[in-house]
Design a protein around this motif. Structure first.
Motif, PDB file in Angstrom:
ATOM      1  N   ALA A  89       0.846  -1.190   0.000  1.00 17.88           N
ATOM      2  CA  ALA A  89       0.000   0.000   0.000  1.00 17.88           C
ATOM      3  C   ALA A  89       0.883   1.242   0.000  1.00 17.88           C
ATOM      4  O   ALA A  89       2.028   1.217   0.466  1.00 17.88           O
ATOM      5  CB  ALA A  89      -0.919  -0.001   1.217  1.00 17.88           C
ATOM      6  N   CYS A  90       0.344   2.322  -0.539  1.00 10.50           N
ATOM      7  CA  CYS A  90       1.064   3.594  -0.561  1.00 10.50           C
ATOM      8  C   CYS A  90       0.035   4.713  -0.535  1.00 10.50           C
ATOM      9  O   CYS A  90      -1.152   4.484  -0.726  1.00 10.50           O
ATOM     10  CB  CYS A  90       1.925   3.711  -1.819  1.00 10.50           C
ATOM     11  SG  CYS A  90       0.976   3.816  -3.352  1.00 10.50           S
ATOM     12  N   ILE A  91       0.512   5.907  -0.290  1.00 12.91           N
ATOM     13  CA  ILE A  91      -0.320   7.072  -0.525  1.00 12.91           C
ATOM     14  C   ILE A  91       0.147   7.657  -1.853  1.00 12.91           C
ATOM     15  O   ILE A  91       1.335   7.663  -2.173  1.00 12.91           O
ATOM     16  CB  ILE A  91      -0.273   8.103   0.625  1.00 12.91           C
ATOM     17  CG1 ILE A  91       1.155   8.554   0.932  1.00 12.91           C
ATOM     18  CG2 ILE A  91      -0.928   7.545   1.874  1.00 12.91           C
ATOM     19  CD1 ILE A  91       1.246   9.707   1.910  1.00 12.91           C
ATOM     20  N   ARG A  92      -0.824   8.126  -2.620  1.00  9.44           N
ATOM     21  CA  ARG A  92      -0.539   8.592  -3.978  1.00  9.44           C
ATOM     22  C   ARG A  92      -1.191   9.946  -4.186  1.00  9.44           C
ATOM     23  O   ARG A  92      -2.315  10.176  -3.760  1.00  9.44           O
ATOM     24  CB  ARG A  92      -1.102   7.586  -4.978  1.00  9.44           C
ATOM     25  CG  ARG A  92      -0.940   7.956  -6.426  1.00  9.44           C
ATOM     26  CD  ARG A  92      -1.641   6.932  -7.290  1.00  9.44           C
ATOM     27  NE  ARG A  92      -1.378   7.125  -8.701  1.00  9.44           N
ATOM     28  CZ  ARG A  92      -2.038   6.502  -9.662  1.00  9.44           C
ATOM     29  NH1 ARG A  92      -3.003   5.642  -9.354  1.00  9.44           N
ATOM     30  NH2 ARG A  92      -1.745   6.730 -10.915  1.00  9.44           N
ATOM     31  N   TYR A  93      -0.485  10.823  -4.889  1.00  6.02           N
ATOM     32  CA  TYR A  93      -1.040  12.125  -5.237  1.00  6.02           C
ATOM     33  C   TYR A  93      -1.832  11.991  -6.528  1.00  6.02           C
ATOM     34  O   TYR A  93      -1.284  11.654  -7.586  1.00  6.02           O
ATOM     35  CB  TYR A  93       0.055  13.171  -5.401  1.00  6.02           C
ATOM     36  CG  TYR A  93      -0.489  14.520  -5.777  1.00  6.02           C
ATOM     37  CD1 TYR A  93      -1.284  15.238  -4.893  1.00  6.02           C
ATOM     38  CD2 TYR A  93      -0.237  15.062  -7.028  1.00  6.02           C
ATOM     39  CE1 TYR A  93      -1.816  16.465  -5.245  1.00  6.02           C
ATOM     40  CE2 TYR A  93      -0.759  16.301  -7.384  1.00  6.02           C
ATOM     41  CZ  TYR A  93      -1.545  16.991  -6.488  1.00  6.02           C
ATOM     42  OH  TYR A  93      -2.079  18.206  -6.840  1.00  6.02           O
ATOM     43  N   LYS A  94      -3.135  12.237  -6.408  1.00  7.11           N
ATOM     44  CA  LYS A  94      -4.068  12.143  -7.538  1.00  7.11           C
ATOM     45  C   LYS A  94      -3.770  10.875  -8.321  1.00  7.11           C
ATOM     46  O   LYS A  94      -3.562   9.822  -7.735  1.00  7.11           O
ATOM     47  CB  LYS A  94      -4.040  13.418  -8.365  1.00  7.11           C
ATOM     48  CG  LYS A  94      -4.524  14.621  -7.574  1.00  7.11           C
ATOM     49  CD  LYS A  94      -4.665  15.848  -8.429  1.00  7.11           C
ATOM     50  CE  LYS A  94      -5.205  17.000  -7.581  1.00  7.11           C
ATOM     51  NZ  LYS A  94      -5.349  18.220  -8.359  1.00  7.11           N
ATOM     52  N   GLU A  95      -3.765  10.945  -9.628  1.00  8.24           N
ATOM     53  CA  GLU A  95      -3.460   9.754 -10.432  1.00  8.24           C
ATOM     54  C   GLU A  95      -2.105   9.926 -11.105  1.00  8.24           C
ATOM     55  O   GLU A  95      -1.949   9.750 -12.315  1.00  8.24           O
ATOM     56  CB  GLU A  95      -4.577   9.478 -11.429  1.00  8.24           C
ATOM     57  CG  GLU A  95      -5.836   9.030 -10.722  1.00  8.24           C
ATOM     58  CD  GLU A  95      -6.880   8.452 -11.656  1.00  8.24           C
ATOM     59  OE1 GLU A  95      -6.543   7.997 -12.762  1.00  8.24           O
ATOM     60  OE2 GLU A  95      -8.050   8.468 -11.249  1.00  8.24           O
ATOM     61  N   THR A  96      -1.110  10.277 -10.277  1.00  7.60           N
ATOM     62  CA  THR A  96       0.259  10.468 -10.755  1.00  7.60           C
ATOM     63  C   THR A  96       1.127   9.309 -10.266  1.00  7.60           C
ATOM     64  O   THR A  96       0.656   8.405  -9.597  1.00  7.60           O
ATOM     65  CB  THR A  96       0.844  11.792 -10.212  1.00  7.60           C
ATOM     66  OG1 THR A  96       1.037  11.658  -8.793  1.00  7.60           O
ATOM     67  CG2 THR A  96      -0.071  12.977 -10.504  1.00  7.60           C
ATOM     68  N   SER A  97       2.399   9.391 -10.570  1.00  4.38           N
ATOM     69  CA  SER A  97       3.351   8.395 -10.066  1.00  4.38           C
ATOM     70  C   SER A  97       3.995   8.838  -8.749  1.00  4.38           C
ATOM     71  O   SER A  97       4.894   8.171  -8.246  1.00  4.38           O
ATOM     72  CB  SER A  97       4.436   8.114 -11.113  1.00  4.38           C
ATOM     73  OG  SER A  97       5.136   9.305 -11.413  1.00  4.38           O
ATOM     74  N   LEU A  98       3.529   9.945  -8.185  1.00  2.00           N
ATOM     75  CA  LEU A  98       4.057  10.441  -6.907  1.00  2.00           C
ATOM     76  C   LEU A  98       3.439   9.624  -5.776  1.00  2.00           C
ATOM     77  O   LEU A  98       2.258   9.769  -5.457  1.00  2.00           O
ATOM     78  CB  LEU A  98       3.746  11.924  -6.732  1.00  2.00           C
ATOM     79  CG  LEU A  98       4.200  12.570  -5.424  1.00  2.00           C
ATOM     80  CD1 LEU A  98       5.697  12.380  -5.194  1.00  2.00           C
ATOM     81  CD2 LEU A  98       3.836  14.044  -5.407  1.00  2.00           C
TER      82      LEU A  98
END
Length: 140
Positions: A89-98
């Motif tokens: 699992a991760c936290i992601r900024y919008k639908e980016t690769s960040l």
């Protein structure tokens, strides 16, 4: 293998929720999702009640850390990353690769014997991700 980012399946959603519930059970005081929860986690870590080898407990606190970040930082949510290292699992900024992996941040620092402050860690994560976002994801 390239990185594949996807919305968390029901299984992953349940896992994240269970880790947050477990983390909350470790903190003696009631958590309410506010930034003050970071201080409560800090108190638990400072008490040394959790052994550095108890990675499940440290990861659970990291999931709470991530939950607080997502709730207080616009544009971020939980996602799942699959790559050559496995699936997590991760936290992601919008639908980016960040992406970022807050569940690992506490455990890694404890294992390395670093002293740190949860509020400062939160502010540093927010600052670092904002800087990356401004450089590479302005249009997202």
């Amino acid at each position: 293998m390239s990185q594949k980012i996807s919305a968390p399946s029901e299984e992953w959603q349940n896992y994240i929720a269970q880790m947050i519930i477990y983390g909350r059970s470790l903190v003696k005081e009631e958590l309410n999702g506010s930034l003050n929860d970071l201080e409560r986690i800090q108190e638990l870590l400072t008490s040394k009640e959790i052994e550095p080898e108890d990675t499940q407990a440290l990861d659970a606190l990291g999931y709470i850390f991530g939950k607080i970040f997502v709730e207080h930082t616009s544009g971020y949510d939980w996602w799942v990353v699959e790559d050559e290292h496995g699936t997590d699992a991760c936290i992601r900024y919008k639908e980016t690769s960040l992406v970022s992996f807050p569940q690992d941040m506490i455990a890694r620092r404890i294992e390395e014997g670093q002293s740190f402050n949860m509020v400062e860690l939160y502010e540093q994560l927010k600052s670092d991700l904002n800087e990356i976002r401004e450089l590479h994801y302005k249009d997202a």
